[in-house]
Design a protein around this motif. Structure first.
Motif, PDB file in Angstrom:
ATOM      1  N   MET A   1       0.849  -1.184   0.000  1.00 16.96           N
ATOM      2  CA  MET A   1       0.000   0.000   0.000  1.00 16.96           C
ATOM      3  C   MET A   1       0.889   1.241   0.000  1.00 16.96           C
ATOM      4  SD  MET A   1      -3.229   0.838  -0.040  1.00 16.96           S
ATOM      5  CE  MET A   1      -4.039  -0.620   0.656  1.00 16.96           C
ATOM      6  N   VAL A   2       0.801   2.019  -1.060  1.00 15.99           N
ATOM      7  CA  VAL A   2       1.602   3.236  -1.164  1.00 15.99           C
ATOM      8  C   VAL A   2       0.793   4.405  -0.620  1.00 15.99           C
ATOM      9  CG1 VAL A   2       2.848   4.796  -2.694  1.00 15.99           C
ATOM     10  CG2 VAL A   2       2.791   2.353  -3.200  1.00 15.99           C
ATOM     11  N   GLY A   3       1.404   5.157   0.276  1.00 16.96           N
ATOM     12  CA  GLY A   3       0.774   6.373   0.767  1.00 16.96           C
ATOM     13  C   GLY A   3       0.911   7.463  -0.277  1.00 16.96           C
ATOM     14  N   LEU A   4      -0.154   7.729  -1.014  1.00 21.54           N
ATOM     15  CA  LEU A   4      -0.127   8.721  -2.098  1.00 21.54           C
ATOM     16  C   LEU A   4      -0.545  10.078  -1.555  1.00 21.54           C
ATOM     17  CD1 LEU A   4      -1.660   6.735  -5.085  1.00 21.54           C
ATOM     18  CD2 LEU A   4       0.738   7.391  -4.768  1.00 21.54           C
ATOM     19  N   SER A   5       0.325  11.054  -1.679  1.00 23.72           N
ATOM     20  CA  SER A   5       0.036  12.402  -1.184  1.00 23.72           C
ATOM     21  C   SER A   5      -0.513  13.316  -2.259  1.00 23.72           C
ATOM     22  CB  SER A   5       1.314  13.026  -0.625  1.00 23.72           C
ATOM     23  OG  SER A   5       2.246  13.242  -1.680  1.00 23.72           O
ATOM     24  N   GLY A   6      -0.424  12.865  -3.518  1.00 25.87           N
ATOM     25  CA  GLY A   6      -0.765  13.739  -4.633  1.00 25.87           C
ATOM     26  C   GLY A   6       0.440  14.475  -5.165  1.00 25.87           C
ATOM     27  N   GLY A   7       1.630  14.137  -4.663  1.00 35.57           N
ATOM     28  CA  GLY A   7       2.868  14.753  -5.117  1.00 35.57           C
ATOM     29  C   GLY A   7       3.675  13.819  -6.001  1.00 35.57           C
ATOM     30  N   VAL A   8       4.756  14.345  -6.560  1.00 36.05           N
ATOM     31  CA  VAL A   8       5.546  13.566  -7.510  1.00 36.05           C
ATOM     32  C   VAL A   8       6.308  12.436  -6.831  1.00 36.05           C
ATOM     33  CG1 VAL A   8       7.555  15.101  -7.383  1.00 36.05           C
ATOM     34  CG2 VAL A   8       7.181  13.718  -9.443  1.00 36.05           C
ATOM     35  N   ASP A   9       6.773  12.623  -5.598  1.00 41.02           N
ATOM     36  CA  ASP A   9       7.599  11.609  -4.946  1.00 41.02           C
ATOM     37  C   ASP A   9       6.822  10.321  -4.679  1.00 41.02           C
ATOM     38  OD1 ASP A   9       9.860  13.257  -4.919  1.00 41.02           O
ATOM     39  OD2 ASP A   9       9.301  14.159  -3.007  1.00 41.02           O
ATOM     40  N   SER A  10       5.653  10.433  -4.062  1.00 44.80           N
ATOM     41  CA  SER A  10       4.869   9.225  -3.793  1.00 44.80           C
ATOM     42  C   SER A  10       4.360   8.606  -5.091  1.00 44.80           C
ATOM     43  CB  SER A  10       3.713   9.539  -2.843  1.00 44.80           C
ATOM     44  OG  SER A  10       2.836  10.501  -3.381  1.00 44.80           O
ATOM     45  N   SER A  11       4.130   9.433  -6.113  1.00 36.76           N
ATOM     46  CA  SER A  11       3.704   8.908  -7.421  1.00 36.76           C
ATOM     47  C   SER A  11       4.777   8.009  -8.016  1.00 36.76           C
ATOM     48  CB  SER A  11       3.398  10.059  -8.374  1.00 36.76           C
ATOM     49  OG  SER A  11       2.400  10.914  -7.869  1.00 36.76           O
ATOM     50  N   VAL A  12       6.027   8.448  -7.948  1.00 38.97           N
ATOM     51  CA  VAL A  12       7.128   7.651  -8.495  1.00 38.97           C
ATOM     52  C   VAL A  12       7.393   6.421  -7.633  1.00 38.97           C
ATOM     53  CG1 VAL A  12       9.600   7.671  -9.047  1.00 38.97           C
ATOM     54  CG2 VAL A  12       8.156   9.588  -9.719  1.00 38.97           C
ATOM     55  N   ALA A  13       7.187   6.531  -6.329  1.00 35.50           N
ATOM     56  CA  ALA A  13       7.309   5.347  -5.476  1.00 35.50           C
ATOM     57  C   ALA A  13       6.343   4.261  -5.944  1.00 35.50           C
ATOM     58  CB  ALA A  13       7.031   5.718  -4.021  1.00 35.50           C
ATOM     59  N   ALA A  14       5.112   4.647  -6.245  1.00 35.35           N
ATOM     60  CA  ALA A  14       4.129   3.685  -6.756  1.00 35.35           C
ATOM     61  C   ALA A  14       4.546   3.142  -8.117  1.00 35.35           C
ATOM     62  CB  ALA A  14       2.758   4.358  -6.839  1.00 35.35           C
ATOM     63  N   LEU A  15       5.040   4.020  -8.985  1.00 37.19           N
ATOM     64  CA  LEU A  15       5.498   3.611 -10.318  1.00 37.19           C
ATOM     65  C   LEU A  15       6.590   2.556 -10.223  1.00 37.19           C
ATOM     66  CD1 LEU A  15       5.825   4.064 -13.450  1.00 37.19           C
ATOM     67  CD2 LEU A  15       7.486   5.848 -12.837  1.00 37.19           C
ATOM     68  N   LEU A  16       7.583   2.789  -9.384  1.00 35.72           N
ATOM     69  CA  LEU A  16       8.719   1.866  -9.273  1.00 35.72           C
ATOM     70  C   LEU A  16       8.287   0.505  -8.744  1.00 35.72           C
ATOM     71  CD1 LEU A  16      11.426   4.310  -7.874  1.00 35.72           C
ATOM     72  CD2 LEU A  16      11.277   3.380 -10.193  1.00 35.72           C
ATOM     73  N   LEU A  17       7.378   0.501  -7.772  1.00 33.49           N
ATOM     74  CA  LEU A  17       6.907  -0.776  -7.237  1.00 33.49           C
ATOM     75  C   LEU A  17       6.086  -1.535  -8.278  1.00 33.49           C
ATOM     76  CD1 LEU A  17       5.956   0.403  -3.643  1.00 33.49           C
ATOM     77  CD2 LEU A  17       7.846  -1.105  -4.266  1.00 33.49           C
ATOM     78  N   LYS A  18       5.281  -0.805  -9.038  1.00 33.36           N
ATOM     79  CA  LYS A  18       4.504  -1.440 -10.111  1.00 33.36           C
ATOM     80  C   LYS A  18       5.445  -2.032 -11.165  1.00 33.36           C
ATOM     81  CE  LYS A  18       0.757  -2.326 -12.603  1.00 33.36           C
ATOM     82  NZ  LYS A  18      -0.060  -1.273 -13.220  1.00 33.36           N
ATOM     83  N   GLN A  19       6.469  -1.283 -11.545  1.00 32.65           N
ATOM     84  CA  GLN A  19       7.421  -1.767 -12.546  1.00 32.65           C
ATOM     85  C   GLN A  19       8.209  -2.973 -12.037  1.00 32.65           C
ATOM     86  OE1 GLN A  19       9.709   1.795 -13.382  1.00 32.65           O
ATOM     87  NE2 GLN A  19       8.376   2.370 -15.096  1.00 32.65           N
ATOM     88  N   ALA A  20       8.368  -3.064 -10.712  1.00 31.35           N
ATOM     89  CA  ALA A  20       9.093  -4.194 -10.125  1.00 31.35           C
ATOM     90  C   ALA A  20       8.225  -5.439  -9.985  1.00 31.35           C
ATOM     91  CB  ALA A  20       9.645  -3.804  -8.759  1.00 31.35           C
ATOM     92  N   GLY A  21       6.960  -5.344 -10.410  1.00 33.45           N
ATOM     93  CA  GLY A  21       6.087  -6.502 -10.384  1.00 33.45           C
ATOM     94  C   GLY A  21       5.338  -6.704  -9.080  1.00 33.45           C
TER      95      GLY A  21
END
Length: 363
Positions: A1-21
């Motif tokens: 579960m990614v804590g999304l703040s609506g900012g770029v940092d948490s967005s990229v955290a979600a992106l990287l985890l998704k790309q990692a499968g």
């Protein structure tokens, strides 16, 4: 579960985890309600950005309102500290009480095994224990605000941005066409935003004017309430043009809450601002225990400060740190955070110092 703040940092955290499968979901936390007194809250716009990021990455989206928990666990303490004449750091308490407690509990209730955030820090495991390490981007490192986390929180947490520079994070967001890729970083305390700080605080702690005095007792002006000022503050004092005082700027050097007196002195390097000995409240240790009863390390007494060598003694009621060099404007209510190289050891809230108005007296 990614804590999304609506900012770029948490967005990229979600992106990287998704790309990692990883199986990733997003959760937006609203920690502040617009109470009609403090101006507009950014929560609505941030929530829309978080929804858009989940849409772009095809992630399930959740939202929870933690405003009541934030008020009780963070904001009430924030006001009590200012009322007592101290200068608190709500980000440290927010991480401990909301992002890595309330959010973690909610994520687990939703079936998540781990949480992830967009913080700039690293976690590793060494000899059976989790360690909190500085981020690769020294300018963005946030271990100062995370020092109160312990083994339970670190075991359940991922910091996907820990090994990246901010410029790389922006580039990844742009390449992935994330809707937050160009969004400006948020600044200041989350519930205040871009508003005037003194005006915000006055909504909860009404003005109580009183004298500004030099350390020798000479009255040189009037303050609006000692809780509105912090040690080392230069702007907003309204002192100037007084005969016999010279042209050097004035700085806040002390507070007497009981007598409602604000002490000021001239010159940014005046002796009233400096301390070498710092006493704290009960510490938090990342490892669950101190490295020793008496040890050498480096420390920060505020976020942007460079590392300062010191010797630390663990006491029954807190820590005592002796700095190799005098430290400027060490402020009760802020955090003393300890480091051993890249390793964040933990820290504690500063209670008193041996500055002339610091409460400890001479060594």
């Amino acid at each position: 579960m990614v804590g999304l703040s609506g900012g770029v940092d948490s967005s990229v955290a979600a992106l990287l985890l998704k790309q990692a499968g990883q199986a990733v979901e997003g959760l937006f936390m609203q920690n502040w309600e617009d109470d009609g007194r403090t101006g507009p809250c950014r929560a609505d716009a941030d929530r829309k950005d978080a929804v858009a990021v989940c849409g772009r990455l095809a992630l399930p989206f959740h939202a929870r309102n933690f405003a009541a928990e934030y008020w009780d666990g963070v904001f009430a303490h924030f006001l009590a500290e200012y009322r007592a004449g101290r200068t608190p750091n709500p980000d440290v308490l927010c991480n401990r009480e909301i992002k890595f407690k309330t959010f973690l509990e909610e994520a687990r209730a939703l079936g998540a095994e781990k949480i992830a955030t967009g913080h700039y820090a690293r976690i590793d495991r060494h000899e059976g224990a989790y360690r909190l390490l500085r981020a690769a981007d020294a300018a963005k490192d946030q271990t100062y605000f995370l020092h109160a986390l312990g083994q339970t929180q670190l075991a359940a947490t991922l910091f996907p941005l820990g090994g990246l520079l901010k410029t790389q994070v922006r580039a990844l967001a742009r390449e992935a066409a994330l809707p937050t890729h160009a969004k400006k970083d948020s600044t200041g305390i989350c519930f205040i935003g871009e508003r005037d700080f003194r005006a915000f605080l006055a909504q909860y702690l009404p003005a109580r004017p009183g004298p500004m005095r030099t350390p020798e007792g000479r009255e040189v002006g009037e303050h609006q309430g000692v809780m509105y000022y912090t040690l080392g503050q230069r702007h907003g004092l309204g002192i100037g043009g007084r005969a016999g005082t010279g042209g050097e700027p004035w700085y806040v050097v002390g507070k007497d809450v009981a007598a409602n007196v604000l002490y000021v002195a001239q010159g940014g390097e005046n002796r009233w601002l400096y301390a070498r000995r710092v006493r704290t409240e009960t510490p938090s240790w990342v490892a669950g225990r101190p490295p020793a009863a008496h040890f050498r390390c480096t420390a920060k007494t505020r976020y942007r400060q460079s590392d300062q060598p010191c010797t630390v003694t663990v006491r029954e009621d807190g820590l005592e740190a002796w700095f190799d060099q005098p430290q400027r404007a060490v402020t009760p209510g802020q955090s003393l955070v300890l480091y051993d190289g890249e390793l964040c050891l933990g820290g504690a809230v500063i209670a008193a110092t041996d500055a002339p108005f610091g409460g400890l007296g001479a060594a």
